[in-house]
Design a protein around this motif. Sequence first.
Motif, PDB file in Angstrom:
ATOM      1  N   LEU A 173       0.866  -0.981  -0.013  1.00  0.00           N
ATOM      2  CA  LEU A 173      -0.320  -0.080   0.090  1.00  0.00           C
ATOM      3  C   LEU A 173       1.336   1.440   0.234  1.00  0.00           C
ATOM      4  O   LEU A 173       0.382   2.173  -0.573  1.00  0.00           O
ATOM      5  CB  LEU A 173      -1.316   0.018   1.433  1.00  0.00           C
ATOM      6  CG  LEU A 173      -1.796  -0.725   0.859  1.00  0.00           C
ATOM      7  CD1 LEU A 173      -2.798  -1.436   2.544  1.00  0.00           C
ATOM      8  CD2 LEU A 173      -3.093  -0.484  -0.358  1.00  0.00           C
ATOM      9  N   LEU A 174       2.078   1.502   0.445  1.00  0.00           N
ATOM     10  CA  LEU A 174       2.959   2.249   0.517  1.00  0.00           C
ATOM     11  C   LEU A 174       3.448   2.394  -1.138  1.00  0.00           C
ATOM     12  O   LEU A 174       3.489   3.500  -1.198  1.00  0.00           O
ATOM     13  CB  LEU A 174       4.152   2.029   1.657  1.00  0.00           C
ATOM     14  CG  LEU A 174       3.590   1.410   3.019  1.00  0.00           C
ATOM     15  CD1 LEU A 174       4.817   1.397   4.355  1.00  0.00           C
ATOM     16  CD2 LEU A 174       3.418   2.881   4.118  1.00  0.00           C
ATOM     17  N   PHE A 175       3.871   1.823  -1.409  1.00  0.00           N
ATOM     18  CA  PHE A 175       4.323   1.948  -2.768  1.00  0.00           C
ATOM     19  C   PHE A 175       3.457   2.122  -3.483  1.00  0.00           C
ATOM     20  O   PHE A 175       3.322   3.141  -5.403  1.00  0.00           O
ATOM     21  CB  PHE A 175       5.123   0.566  -3.244  1.00  0.00           C
ATOM     22  CG  PHE A 175       6.187   0.355  -2.533  1.00  0.00           C
ATOM     23  CD1 PHE A 175       7.394   0.885  -3.628  1.00  0.00           C
ATOM     24  CD2 PHE A 175       6.345  -0.716  -1.251  1.00  0.00           C
ATOM     25  CE1 PHE A 175       8.887   0.122  -2.664  1.00  0.00           C
ATOM     26  CE2 PHE A 175       7.683  -1.124  -0.352  1.00  0.00           C
ATOM     27  CZ  PHE A 175       8.583  -0.725  -1.442  1.00  0.00           C
ATOM     28  N   ALA A 176       1.796   1.791  -3.589  1.00  0.00           N
ATOM     29  CA  ALA A 176       0.619   1.912  -4.760  1.00  0.00           C
ATOM     30  C   ALA A 176       0.631   3.654  -4.688  1.00  0.00           C
ATOM     31  O   ALA A 176      -0.121   4.253  -5.507  1.00  0.00           O
ATOM     32  CB  ALA A 176      -0.183   1.348  -4.471  1.00  0.00           C
ATOM     33  N   VAL A 177       0.025   3.600  -3.075  1.00  0.00           N
ATOM     34  CA  VAL A 177       0.381   5.142  -2.975  1.00  0.00           C
ATOM     35  C   VAL A 177       1.500   6.555  -3.142  1.00  0.00           C
ATOM     36  O   VAL A 177       1.198   7.456  -3.805  1.00  0.00           O
ATOM     37  CB  VAL A 177      -0.457   6.118  -1.402  1.00  0.00           C
ATOM     38  CG1 VAL A 177      -0.230   7.191  -1.008  1.00  0.00           C
ATOM     39  CG2 VAL A 177      -1.803   4.758  -0.739  1.00  0.00           C
ATOM     40  N   ASP A 178       2.492   6.091  -2.752  1.00  0.00           N
ATOM     41  CA  ASP A 178       3.657   7.001  -2.882  1.00  0.00           C
ATOM     42  C   ASP A 178       3.920   7.003  -4.786  1.00  0.00           C
ATOM     43  O   ASP A 178       3.657   7.897  -5.608  1.00  0.00           O
ATOM     44  CB  ASP A 178       5.143   5.737  -3.291  1.00  0.00           C
ATOM     45  CG  ASP A 178       5.445   6.612  -1.748  1.00  0.00           C
ATOM     46  OD1 ASP A 178       4.538   7.433  -0.842  1.00  0.00           O
ATOM     47  OD2 ASP A 178       7.029   6.246  -1.578  1.00  0.00           O
ATOM     48  N   ALA A 179       3.250   5.360  -5.929  1.00  0.00           N
ATOM     49  CA  ALA A 179       3.439   5.883  -6.856  1.00  0.00           C
ATOM     50  C   ALA A 179       2.331   7.038  -7.784  1.00  0.00           C
ATOM     51  O   ALA A 179       2.733   7.436  -8.821  1.00  0.00           O
ATOM     52  CB  ALA A 179       3.576   4.551  -7.562  1.00  0.00           C
ATOM     53  N   GLY A 180       1.330   6.685  -7.162  1.00  0.00           N
ATOM     54  CA  GLY A 180      -0.184   7.108  -7.617  1.00  0.00           C
ATOM     55  C   GLY A 180      -0.539   8.739  -6.980  1.00  0.00           C
ATOM     56  O   GLY A 180      -0.442   9.589  -7.891  1.00  0.00           O
ATOM     57  N   SER A 181       0.534   8.975  -6.000  1.00  0.00           N
ATOM     58  CA  SER A 181       0.389  10.549  -6.001  1.00  0.00           C
ATOM     59  C   SER A 181       1.211  11.214  -6.857  1.00  0.00           C
ATOM     60  O   SER A 181       1.472  12.195  -6.778  1.00  0.00           O
ATOM     61  CB  SER A 181       1.284  10.674  -4.515  1.00  0.00           C
ATOM     62  OG  SER A 181       2.546   9.890  -4.247  1.00  0.00           O
ATOM     63  N   MET A 182       2.720  10.260  -7.397  1.00  0.00           N
ATOM     64  CA  MET A 182       3.324  10.690  -8.120  1.00  0.00           C
ATOM     65  C   MET A 182       2.998  10.757  -9.840  1.00  0.00           C
ATOM     66  O   MET A 182       3.198  12.117  -9.989  1.00  0.00           O
ATOM     67  CB  MET A 182       4.576  10.033  -8.335  1.00  0.00           C
ATOM     68  CG  MET A 182       6.180   9.972  -6.897  1.00  0.00           C
ATOM     69  SD  MET A 182       6.869   8.817  -7.370  1.00  0.00           S
ATOM     70  CE  MET A 182       7.800   9.178  -5.799  1.00  0.00           C
ATOM     71  N   LEU A 183       2.039  10.133  -9.502  1.00  0.00           N
ATOM     72  CA  LEU A 183       1.251  10.148 -11.498  1.00  0.00           C
ATOM     73  C   LEU A 183       0.239  11.789 -11.146  1.00  0.00           C
ATOM     74  O   LEU A 183      -0.343  12.350 -12.197  1.00  0.00           O
ATOM     75  CB  LEU A 183       0.273   9.134 -11.848  1.00  0.00           C
ATOM     76  CG  LEU A 183       1.622   8.083 -11.749  1.00  0.00           C
ATOM     77  CD1 LEU A 183       0.933   6.488 -12.235  1.00  0.00           C
ATOM     78  CD2 LEU A 183       3.027   8.161 -13.385  1.00  0.00           C
TER      79      LEU A 183
END
Length: 409
Positions: A173-183
């Motif tokens: 979930l940490l990785f998903a939110v990080d990547a999603g916020s950058m996109l």
Amino acid sequence: MPSPISIRIPIPSSFRDFPPVVWTIFTGTIVNRLGYLVTPFLVFFLASRGVTGAETSYVLGALGAGNLLGPAVGGILADRMGRRPTMLIGLIGASAAQGALFLAPGVWTMAAAALLISAAGSTVSPAAYALLADAVDSERRRRAYALLGWGVNIGTAAAGILGGYLAARGYWLLFAVDAGSMLAYALVVAVRLPEPERTTTRPGPEGKKDGIGYGVVLRDRLALLLLPLFGVQLFVYSLTEVALPLAVRDSGLSPAVYGAMAAVNAIMVVGLQPFATSWLARFPQLAVQGAGGTLIAVGVALTGLADGIAGYTVSVVVWSLGEVVVAGIAAGVVANLAPAHARGRYQGAFSWTWGVARFAALTLGVTTYTAAGPATLWWTALVAGTVTAAATAALTNRVKARMAHDLAA
């Protein structure tokens, strides 16, 4: 994008005269920093994948090394390709690298992904800072950079709460939110940020023509005086992220105490920074930088006297006040020194200085703490921080003369 009034943040009137591009970057920065989740929990994630302590240092070292590479590349790209394309490359590249780190099968592929995360992510700042300099005049730049720093702190404070919640439910979930916020930030950049007109190259401050590299910065004697002074002050400030947790641990206190200290810092900065920036704008900015740098140095040094929660709270309050005071000044001064066609490279040099300072805190700072003893580190921070703060303030007249010359030209 909502206006500053519609998001109902109590911002002083001096922050309300910015063009839409400033508020777009401010909003995108908050969104991006809300996803700053993986790095604080990276050690725990690596342990869950069976990475040993020695191997962890390779990944963390790669993460730090990327912060030395990215700003230098980002500054050049911002001036050659443009602000918006550089930001998009950095944000999309860092997002992809987050996925690569999560899926990496071994230590060396993890290290490569960590290097790409920090290198790509740190290309964004020079372009964003240069875009802010393009959008506002020299009188408003310090406030614009302080506003951007405020957005970083708002997003980081919220991310600290969100990260603990998500980590307990799965690191993915940490990785998903990080990547999603950058996109999400990349989408904001693509849709809402205009690309300013390219400025024609002209001779630099010393009268010589510059190419595509950092020669224009290296020939600027005033910039070469200021950047190392800012770098030492940033090194002292970075000890709050590196040495403070070590001191809390060695005092026999729990990690929750360090979390509480981080919360004290976040509350003070988010609550005070916009109002302090407005009030301090009437004073000479390098003198204010010197005063704030002294507060940071004294606050960090007070960590050496603390042996309980009250002592650490006092030290955090002092250096947090310093952080509030200096917000946006260094970046604003660097932007005002830069020729219009080289703003990306000047901000790249400043961001690289910041990367060097943090890398030095992670390596030299920790080594000094463990090998020479905590007292040596605290005394070094006090002396280095106060001396460079005074030296910075002493350059006030030279910076004023440079600005007057540029305005006349």
